[in-house]
Design a protein around this motif. Structure first.
Motif, PDB file in Angstrom:
ATOM      1  N   LYS A  79       0.807  -1.215   0.000  1.00 10.41           N
ATOM      2  CA  LYS A  79       0.000   0.000   0.000  1.00 10.41           C
ATOM      3  C   LYS A  79       0.844   1.269   0.000  1.00 10.41           C
ATOM      4  O   LYS A  79       0.297   2.372   0.101  1.00 10.41           O
ATOM      5  N   GLY A  80       2.159   1.119  -0.101  1.00 10.83           N
ATOM      6  CA  GLY A  80       3.026   2.279  -0.192  1.00 10.83           C
ATOM      7  C   GLY A  80       3.515   2.813   1.130  1.00 10.83           C
ATOM      8  O   GLY A  80       4.126   3.888   1.173  1.00 10.83           O
ATOM      9  N   VAL A  81       3.288   2.092   2.226  1.00 10.34           N
ATOM     10  CA  VAL A  81       3.727   2.532   3.548  1.00 10.34           C
ATOM     11  C   VAL A  81       5.069   1.898   3.841  1.00 10.34           C
ATOM     12  O   VAL A  81       5.203   0.667   3.862  1.00 10.34           O
ATOM     13  N   ASN A  82       6.090   2.716   4.046  1.00  3.19           N
ATOM     14  CA  ASN A  82       7.416   2.210   4.354  1.00  3.19           C
ATOM     15  C   ASN A  82       7.455   1.750   5.802  1.00  3.19           C
ATOM     16  O   ASN A  82       7.184   2.536   6.713  1.00  3.19           O
ATOM     17  N   PRO A  83       7.778   0.473   6.063  1.00  2.00           N
ATOM     18  CA  PRO A  83       7.768  -0.015   7.453  1.00  2.00           C
ATOM     19  C   PRO A  83       8.896   0.547   8.305  1.00  2.00           C
ATOM     20  O   PRO A  83       8.858   0.402   9.529  1.00  2.00           O
ATOM     21  N   LYS A  84       9.894   1.170   7.697  1.00  2.00           N
ATOM     22  CA  LYS A  84      10.969   1.767   8.476  1.00  2.00           C
ATOM     23  C   LYS A  84      10.477   3.040   9.141  1.00  2.00           C
ATOM     24  O   LYS A  84       9.596   3.730   8.640  1.00  2.00           O
ATOM     25  N   GLY A  85      11.049   3.384  10.274  1.00  2.00           N
ATOM     26  CA  GLY A  85      10.674   4.612  10.972  1.00  2.00           C
ATOM     27  C   GLY A  85       9.410   4.422  11.797  1.00  2.00           C
ATOM     28  O   GLY A  85       9.099   3.334  12.280  1.00  2.00           O
ATOM     29  N   ASN A  86       8.647   5.513  11.939  1.00  2.00           N
ATOM     30  CA  ASN A  86       7.434   5.463  12.750  1.00  2.00           C
ATOM     31  C   ASN A  86       6.328   6.221  12.033  1.00  2.00           C
ATOM     32  O   ASN A  86       6.422   6.537  10.846  1.00  2.00           O
ATOM     33  N   PRO A  90       6.906  10.999   6.407  1.00  2.00           N
ATOM     34  CA  PRO A  90       6.129  11.821   5.473  1.00  2.00           C
ATOM     35  C   PRO A  90       5.065  11.005   4.752  1.00  2.00           C
ATOM     36  O   PRO A  90       5.250   9.824   4.462  1.00  2.00           O
ATOM     37  N   SER A  91       3.949  11.649   4.469  1.00  2.00           N
ATOM     38  CA  SER A  91       2.854  10.961   3.791  1.00  2.00           C
ATOM     39  C   SER A  91       3.193  10.704   2.334  1.00  2.00           C
ATOM     40  O   SER A  91       3.847  11.514   1.672  1.00  2.00           O
ATOM     41  N   ASN A  92       2.743   9.565   1.831  1.00  2.00           N
ATOM     42  CA  ASN A  92       2.896   9.265   0.416  1.00  2.00           C
ATOM     43  C   ASN A  92       1.853   9.970  -0.437  1.00  2.00           C
ATOM     44  O   ASN A  92       1.933   9.922  -1.673  1.00  2.00           O
ATOM     45  N   TRP A  93       0.880  10.598   0.215  1.00  2.00           N
ATOM     46  CA  TRP A  93      -0.202  11.231  -0.526  1.00  2.00           C
ATOM     47  C   TRP A  93      -0.340  12.703  -0.179  1.00  2.00           C
ATOM     48  O   TRP A  93      -1.447  13.251  -0.267  1.00  2.00           O
ATOM     49  N   HIS A 193      23.187  12.629  -4.914  1.00  2.00           N
ATOM     50  CA  HIS A 193      23.550  13.394  -3.724  1.00  2.00           C
ATOM     51  C   HIS A 193      22.426  13.387  -2.690  1.00  2.00           C
ATOM     52  O   HIS A 193      22.672  13.188  -1.491  1.00  2.00           O
ATOM     53  N   VAL A 194      21.197  13.586  -3.136  1.00  2.00           N
ATOM     54  CA  VAL A 194      20.070  13.681  -2.199  1.00  2.00           C
ATOM     55  C   VAL A 194      19.725  12.321  -1.614  1.00  2.00           C
ATOM     56  O   VAL A 194      19.468  12.192  -0.405  1.00  2.00           O
ATOM     57  N   GLU A 195      19.694  11.284  -2.454  1.00  2.00           N
ATOM     58  CA  GLU A 195      19.245   9.969  -2.017  1.00  2.00           C
ATOM     59  C   GLU A 195      20.353   9.109  -1.429  1.00  2.00           C
ATOM     60  O   GLU A 195      20.076   8.058  -0.853  1.00  2.00           O
ATOM     61  N   GLY A 196      21.624   9.535  -1.577  1.00  2.00           N
ATOM     62  CA  GLY A 196      22.720   8.712  -1.101  1.00  2.00           C
ATOM     63  C   GLY A 196      23.056   7.564  -2.020  1.00  2.00           C
ATOM     64  O   GLY A 196      23.603   6.551  -1.580  1.00  2.00           O
ATOM     65  N   TRP A 197      22.732   7.695  -3.308  1.00  2.00           N
ATOM     66  CA  TRP A 197      23.052   6.666  -4.282  1.00  2.00           C
ATOM     67  C   TRP A 197      24.419   6.948  -4.902  1.00  2.00           C
ATOM     68  O   TRP A 197      24.966   8.038  -4.779  1.00  2.00           O
ATOM     69  N   SER A 198      24.941   5.943  -5.595  1.00  2.00           N
ATOM     70  CA  SER A 198      26.096   6.176  -6.458  1.00  2.00           C
ATOM     71  C   SER A 198      25.606   6.822  -7.751  1.00  2.00           C
ATOM     72  O   SER A 198      24.403   6.810  -8.052  1.00  2.00           O
ATOM     73  N   THR A 222      11.546   8.519  -1.140  1.00  2.00           N
ATOM     74  CA  THR A 222      10.851   7.468  -0.391  1.00  2.00           C
ATOM     75  C   THR A 222      11.600   7.019   0.859  1.00  2.00           C
ATOM     76  O   THR A 222      11.119   6.139   1.572  1.00  2.00           O
ATOM     77  N   ASP A 223      12.771   7.577   1.131  1.00  2.00           N
ATOM     78  CA  ASP A 223      13.552   7.166   2.301  1.00  2.00           C
ATOM     79  C   ASP A 223      13.067   7.936   3.529  1.00  2.00           C
ATOM     80  O   ASP A 223      13.211   9.159   3.608  1.00  2.00           O
ATOM     81  N   PRO A 224      12.461   7.244   4.521  1.00  2.00           N
ATOM     82  CA  PRO A 224      11.933   7.957   5.684  1.00  2.00           C
ATOM     83  C   PRO A 224      13.013   8.559   6.573  1.00  2.00           C
ATOM     84  O   PRO A 224      12.715   9.412   7.410  1.00  2.00           O
ATOM     85  N   SER A 225      14.257   8.143   6.413  1.00  2.00           N
ATOM     86  CA  SER A 225      15.327   8.689   7.243  1.00  2.00           C
ATOM     87  C   SER A 225      15.856  10.022   6.714  1.00  2.00           C
ATOM     88  O   SER A 225      16.676  10.655   7.374  1.00  2.00           O
ATOM     89  N   LYS A 226      15.386  10.453   5.554  1.00  2.00           N
ATOM     90  CA  LYS A 226      15.847  11.707   4.961  1.00  2.00           C
ATOM     91  C   LYS A 226      14.747  12.752   5.021  1.00  2.00           C
ATOM     92  O   LYS A 226      13.558  12.431   4.980  1.00  2.00           O
ATOM     93  N   HIS A 227      15.158  13.993   5.105  1.00  2.00           N
ATOM     94  CA  HIS A 227      14.213  15.108   5.147  1.00  2.00           C
ATOM     95  C   HIS A 227      14.288  15.843   3.810  1.00  2.00           C
ATOM     96  O   HIS A 227      15.248  16.556   3.521  1.00  2.00           O
TER      97      HIS A 227
END
Length: 294
Positions: A79-86, A90-93, A193-198, A222-227
């Motif tokens: 359903k698009g809810v990332n189980p990481k974090g709490n 941020p909302s997906n919608w 740079h923003v997402e921490g990817w190569s 989509t990374d809940p640990s990033k603002h």
């Protein structure tokens, strides 16, 4: 007569293309299986090992309770809810994410990481796509037609001096180079740079997105640990539209540029041989014009 013509068309064009298409699919299936199957098996073993270790550390849980918990996580992920974090993730919608999702619908990318979960949302998505997809196709087609009209003067380029011909070719090459940097090079650098990817992962995401494949293994914002800034995903959606428009522009320019370069090379070679007094070059035929629009 129609049957004979149909058989001739099938045997002469359709059948070879069909065989080539099937062979290409078989090649892709073989290569992907060789590259990915072992990694999948390692991931499966790692998941089972972690589940067993979790049960050993928390003896109050049994296998059934753990499987039920995993099922809840999987349903949330679908359903698009990332189980990481709490619950403060941020909302997906929100509006920015919804704008990004609308862009993936009309462009037929469909990452698969997010979809409407309510019946009303699913019904609206169907009718929204029925109108939005043709609208997007018409927009891209008109954009390509506009480029054809803007470059119509290139059809008369043989009547211009060689210096003007060379400048036109250099201008087209510069246009393609700058556009490639703006659309295909700089955005992957920003995403990395923003997402921490190569950079390779960022470029992979950009290509998979603009080619409308949209696997969903890499999705921005989509990374809940990033603002993220509030307009981050909206800007990504605008980049997608601009990137698709850019592809619609350059598709006719690539063959055109190659054709012009070959013409200029033939003319230069013919003139240089003529200046040396080479026999048979006085009547060098002029390359025929190829219209920009098919």
């Amino acid at each position: 007569m129609p049957q004979a013509r149909l058989c001739s068309c099938w045997g002469g064009r359709v059948l070879p293309l069909l065989l080539a298409h099937v062979c290409y699919l078989l090649l892709g299936a073989t290569v992907f299986q060789l590259l990915e199957k072992q990694a999948e098996a390692q991931s499966r073993d790692q998941v089972q090992f972690e589940k067993l270790r979790f049960l050993e550390n928390y003896t109050c849980l049994d296998q059934r309770a753990l499987e039920q918990f995993v099922q809840v996580i999987m349903e949330a992920w679908v359903k698009g809810v990332n189980p990481k974090g709490n619950s403060t993730n941020p909302s997906n919608w929100d509006f920015g994410s919804s704008f990004f999702f609308a862009g993936t619908v009309v462009t037929t990318i469909g990452y698969g990481n997010l979809a409407p979960s309510t019946e009303a949302g699913q019904v609206f998505c169907v009718f929204y796509a029925l109108v939005g997809i043709p609208l997007n196709v018409v927009f891209l087609n008109h954009l390509g037609a506009g480029l054809h009209g803007h470059l119509a003067t290139l059809e008369r380029w043989e009547e211009q001096p060689r210096r003007s011909q060379l400048l036109q070719i250099l201008g087209l090459a510069l246009f393609l180079t700058l556009g490639t940097l703006v659309i295909l090079i700089f955005p992957p650098m920003v995403f990395s740079h923003v997402e921490g990817w190569s950079f390779g992962e960022g470029f992979y995401f950009a290509f998979i997105t603009l080619s409308t494949i949209g696997f969903g293994d890499y999705v921005v914002g989509t990374d809940p640990s990033k603002h993220y800034i509030s307009v981050y995903r909206s800007l990504a959606a605008i980049w997608i539209l601009l990137g698709l428009a850019w592809l619609a522009l350059i598709l006719p320019l690539g063959p055109l540029l190659l054709h012009r370069c070959s013409q200029l090379w033939l003319l230069s070679r013919g003139l240089s041989l003529k200046d040396r007094g080479a026999p048979g070059m006085d009547g060098l035929p002029r390359p025929q014009k190829i219209p920009i629009s098919a």
